[in-house]
Design a protein around this motif. Sequence first.
Motif, PDB file in Angstrom:
ATOM      1  N   MET A   1       0.727  -1.206  -0.111  1.00 12.64           N
ATOM      2  CA  MET A   1       0.128   0.028  -0.089  1.00 12.64           C
ATOM      3  C   MET A   1       0.797   1.005  -0.167  1.00 12.64           C
ATOM      4  SD  MET A   1      -2.884   1.143   2.712  1.00 12.64           S
ATOM      5  CE  MET A   1      -4.051   2.500   2.420  1.00 12.64           C
ATOM      6  N   PRO A   2       0.542   2.211  -0.889  1.00 14.26           N
ATOM      7  CA  PRO A   2       1.704   3.110  -0.997  1.00 14.26           C
ATOM      8  C   PRO A   2       1.510   4.262   0.271  1.00 14.26           C
ATOM      9  CG  PRO A   2       0.245   3.046  -3.175  1.00 14.26           C
ATOM     10  CD  PRO A   2      -0.341   2.224  -1.987  1.00 14.26           C
ATOM     11  N   LYS A   3       2.553   4.927   0.694  1.00 15.79           N
ATOM     12  CA  LYS A   3       2.642   5.909   1.656  1.00 15.79           C
ATOM     13  C   LYS A   3       2.193   7.336   1.129  1.00 15.79           C
ATOM     14  CE  LYS A   3       7.154   3.661   3.194  1.00 15.79           C
ATOM     15  NZ  LYS A   3       8.353   4.139   3.369  1.00 15.79           N
ATOM     16  N   THR A   4       1.550   7.950   2.047  1.00 16.59           N
ATOM     17  CA  THR A   4       1.204   9.329   1.738  1.00 16.59           C
ATOM     18  C   THR A   4       2.061  10.191   2.323  1.00 16.59           C
ATOM     19  OG1 THR A   4      -1.278   8.503   1.665  1.00 16.59           O
ATOM     20  CG2 THR A   4      -0.683  10.832   1.864  1.00 16.59           C
ATOM     21  N   VAL A   5       2.530  11.326   1.218  1.00 18.50           N
ATOM     22  CA  VAL A   5       3.300  12.396   1.671  1.00 18.50           C
ATOM     23  C   VAL A   5       2.557  13.744   1.341  1.00 18.50           C
ATOM     24  CG1 VAL A   5       4.522  12.008  -0.451  1.00 18.50           C
ATOM     25  CG2 VAL A   5       5.460  13.485   1.606  1.00 18.50           C
ATOM     26  N   TYR A   6       2.463  14.597   2.184  1.00 15.42           N
ATOM     27  CA  TYR A   6       2.186  15.846   1.884  1.00 15.42           C
ATOM     28  C   TYR A   6       3.137  16.752   1.679  1.00 15.42           C
ATOM     29  CZ  TYR A   6      -3.085  15.730   2.589  1.00 15.42           C
ATOM     30  OH  TYR A   6      -4.411  15.413   2.822  1.00 15.42           O
ATOM     31  N   VAL A   7       3.330  17.361   0.383  1.00 14.32           N
ATOM     32  CA  VAL A   7       4.576  18.114   0.127  1.00 14.32           C
ATOM     33  C   VAL A   7       4.106  19.739   0.075  1.00 14.32           C
ATOM     34  CG1 VAL A   7       6.427  18.753  -1.702  1.00 14.32           C
ATOM     35  CG2 VAL A   7       5.638  16.249  -1.374  1.00 14.32           C
ATOM     36  N   ILE A   8       4.568  20.628   1.173  1.00 13.61           N
ATOM     37  CA  ILE A   8       4.242  21.866   1.296  1.00 13.61           C
ATOM     38  C   ILE A   8       5.199  22.735   0.684  1.00 13.61           C
ATOM     39  CG2 ILE A   8       3.606  23.672   2.883  1.00 13.61           C
ATOM     40  CD1 ILE A   8       1.943  20.825   3.150  1.00 13.61           C
ATOM     41  N   ARG A   9       4.754  23.448  -0.492  1.00 15.32           N
ATOM     42  CA  ARG A   9       5.726  24.022  -1.557  1.00 15.32           C
ATOM     43  C   ARG A   9       5.010  25.382  -2.213  1.00 15.32           C
ATOM     44  NH1 ARG A   9       2.175  23.237  -4.754  1.00 15.32           N
ATOM     45  NH2 ARG A   9       2.371  21.990  -6.557  1.00 15.32           N
ATOM     46  N   ASP A  10       5.751  25.973  -2.841  1.00  8.05           N
ATOM     47  CA  ASP A  10       5.280  27.057  -3.625  1.00  8.05           C
ATOM     48  C   ASP A  10       4.940  28.420  -2.869  1.00  8.05           C
ATOM     49  OD1 ASP A  10       4.494  28.161  -6.154  1.00  8.05           O
ATOM     50  OD2 ASP A  10       2.411  27.851  -5.791  1.00  8.05           O
ATOM     51  N   VAL A  18       9.690  25.363  -9.764  1.00 10.11           N
ATOM     52  CA  VAL A  18      11.170  24.955  -9.593  1.00 10.11           C
ATOM     53  C   VAL A  18      11.161  23.731  -8.850  1.00 10.11           C
ATOM     54  CG1 VAL A  18      13.276  25.546  -8.328  1.00 10.11           C
ATOM     55  CG2 VAL A  18      12.114  27.356  -9.505  1.00 10.11           C
ATOM     56  N   ILE A  19      10.322  23.520  -7.854  1.00  4.37           N
ATOM     57  CA  ILE A  19      10.475  22.327  -6.879  1.00  4.37           C
ATOM     58  C   ILE A  19       9.535  21.068  -7.311  1.00  4.37           C
ATOM     59  CG2 ILE A  19       9.421  21.605  -4.577  1.00  4.37           C
ATOM     60  CD1 ILE A  19       9.650  24.612  -3.702  1.00  4.37           C
ATOM     61  N   ASP A  20       8.487  21.175  -7.973  1.00  2.00           N
ATOM     62  CA  ASP A  20       7.709  20.082  -8.359  1.00  2.00           C
ATOM     63  C   ASP A  20       8.563  19.174  -9.465  1.00  2.00           C
ATOM     64  OD1 ASP A  20       5.755  21.212  -7.040  1.00  2.00           O
ATOM     65  OD2 ASP A  20       4.374  21.483  -8.642  1.00  2.00           O
ATOM     66  N   PRO A  21       9.270  19.600 -10.272  1.00  2.00           N
ATOM     67  CA  PRO A  21       9.964  18.741 -11.152  1.00  2.00           C
ATOM     68  C   PRO A  21      10.820  17.643 -10.619  1.00  2.00           C
ATOM     69  CG  PRO A  21       9.965  20.693 -12.370  1.00  2.00           C
ATOM     70  CD  PRO A  21       9.321  20.858 -10.948  1.00  2.00           C
ATOM     71  N   GLU A  22      11.600  18.524  -9.284  1.00  2.54           N
ATOM     72  CA  GLU A  22      12.617  17.568  -8.717  1.00  2.54           C
ATOM     73  C   GLU A  22      12.029  16.852  -7.630  1.00  2.54           C
ATOM     74  OE1 GLU A  22      15.200  17.969 -10.077  1.00  2.54           O
ATOM     75  OE2 GLU A  22      14.673  19.847 -11.089  1.00  2.54           O
ATOM     76  N   ILE A  23      10.672  17.149  -7.357  1.00  2.00           N
ATOM     77  CA  ILE A  23       9.865  16.162  -6.164  1.00  2.00           C
ATOM     78  C   ILE A  23       9.695  14.868  -7.023  1.00  2.00           C
ATOM     79  CG2 ILE A  23       7.613  15.910  -4.985  1.00  2.00           C
ATOM     80  CD1 ILE A  23       9.790  17.316  -3.404  1.00  2.00           C
ATOM     81  N   SER A  24       9.013  15.267  -8.186  1.00  2.52           N
ATOM     82  CA  SER A  24       8.735  13.971  -9.028  1.00  2.52           C
ATOM     83  C   SER A  24       9.810  12.818  -9.141  1.00  2.52           C
ATOM     84  CB  SER A  24       8.473  14.187 -10.384  1.00  2.52           C
ATOM     85  OG  SER A  24       9.375  14.769 -11.160  1.00  2.52           O
ATOM     86  N   LYS A  25      11.132  13.388  -8.704  1.00  2.00           N
ATOM     87  CA  LYS A  25      12.449  12.357  -8.957  1.00  2.00           C
ATOM     88  C   LYS A  25      12.452  11.832  -7.527  1.00  2.00           C
ATOM     89  CE  LYS A  25      14.613  15.596 -12.077  1.00  2.00           C
ATOM     90  NZ  LYS A  25      15.784  16.256 -12.200  1.00  2.00           N
ATOM     91  N   VAL A  26      11.895  12.597  -6.510  1.00  2.00           N
ATOM     92  CA  VAL A  26      12.027  11.835  -5.140  1.00  2.00           C
ATOM     93  C   VAL A  26      11.030  10.757  -4.820  1.00  2.00           C
ATOM     94  CG1 VAL A  26      12.246  12.264  -2.676  1.00  2.00           C
ATOM     95  CG2 VAL A  26      13.070  14.123  -4.381  1.00  2.00           C
ATOM     96  N   PHE A  27      10.057  10.902  -5.401  1.00  5.29           N
ATOM     97  CA  PHE A  27       8.835   9.879  -4.870  1.00  5.29           C
ATOM     98  C   PHE A  27       8.395   8.818  -5.830  1.00  5.29           C
ATOM     99  CE2 PHE A  27       8.700  13.622  -1.922  1.00  5.29           C
ATOM    100  CZ  PHE A  27       8.814  12.651  -0.444  1.00  5.29           C
ATOM    101  N   ASN A  28       8.757   7.590  -5.903  1.00  5.61           N
ATOM    102  CA  ASN A  28       8.152   6.663  -6.878  1.00  5.61           C
ATOM    103  C   ASN A  28       6.896   6.718  -6.790  1.00  5.61           C
ATOM    104  OD1 ASN A  28       7.443   4.133  -8.089  1.00  5.61           O
ATOM    105  ND2 ASN A  28       9.732   3.531  -7.802  1.00  5.61           N
ATOM    106  N   PRO A  29       6.036   6.739  -7.692  1.00  2.00           N
ATOM    107  CA  PRO A  29       4.376   6.789  -7.797  1.00  2.00           C
ATOM    108  C   PRO A  29       3.905   5.546  -7.409  1.00  2.00           C
ATOM    109  CG  PRO A  29       5.229   7.120  -9.968  1.00  2.00           C
ATOM    110  CD  PRO A  29       6.326   7.225  -9.226  1.00  2.00           C
TER     111      PRO A  29
END
Length: 215
Positions: A1-10, A18-29
């Motif tokens: 079951m996937p973990k849930t992360v809230y990313v507070i940014r912008d 700037v932030i979202d493209p890098e976040i997509s590299k951190v968290f495997n969907p």
Amino acid sequence: MPKTVYVIRDDFYHPKEVIDPEISKVFNPNEWNVVLTNRLRDVLESEQSIDLTMLFTVGRPDGENDITHEEQNRFIARVKDGMGVMFVHAGLVLIEEDSPFYQELNSGRFLGHSHDHVPVVNVPIRNVSHPILEGITGFTAMDEHYYCQVDVTSTDMLMLSTSEVVTAACAWAHTVGKGKVVGMTPGHTTEALGNPQMIVLMQNAANWATSQNHV
């Protein structure tokens, strides 16, 4: 079951572009359910189980009041119950010395930064071993060098960052109740935030911060 992360940014100085493209590299969907927002209060208002909150900004959009001490205490209660939290770069801002976020949760807070983007060398502290540092040898990037006050009596120092001006705290981690807390200062520029070592560092931190509260 996937973990849930809230990313507070912008915010104005740290836009989602700037932030979202890098976040997509951190968290495997396949492993993470990522909720992107600019409001820390979304975490407080959510009734769902949240494994991790990642703050790239203070989470108080223009037009909203600062996060109160009472709200900070409610957030800390979720951490004590097992939610992990990561304070990255601007997530360390607006934490006052007498605030619950500093005294009871993060043990680190922003004091100032370099006036320009400068070469910043980020390296693990010698002879320190921690899961967050697995595979991390250090990296240099043009960045906004953050200077933070860190209560070293209540956290484990992991990395230091050095610019032409000063050597300062770069990363630290500890537990609060059943939850785990990570602070790290790099990440203002795409060069720094998107550095492969920084991506691994954030992945390691996210996995460590949620390592005991998810099945």
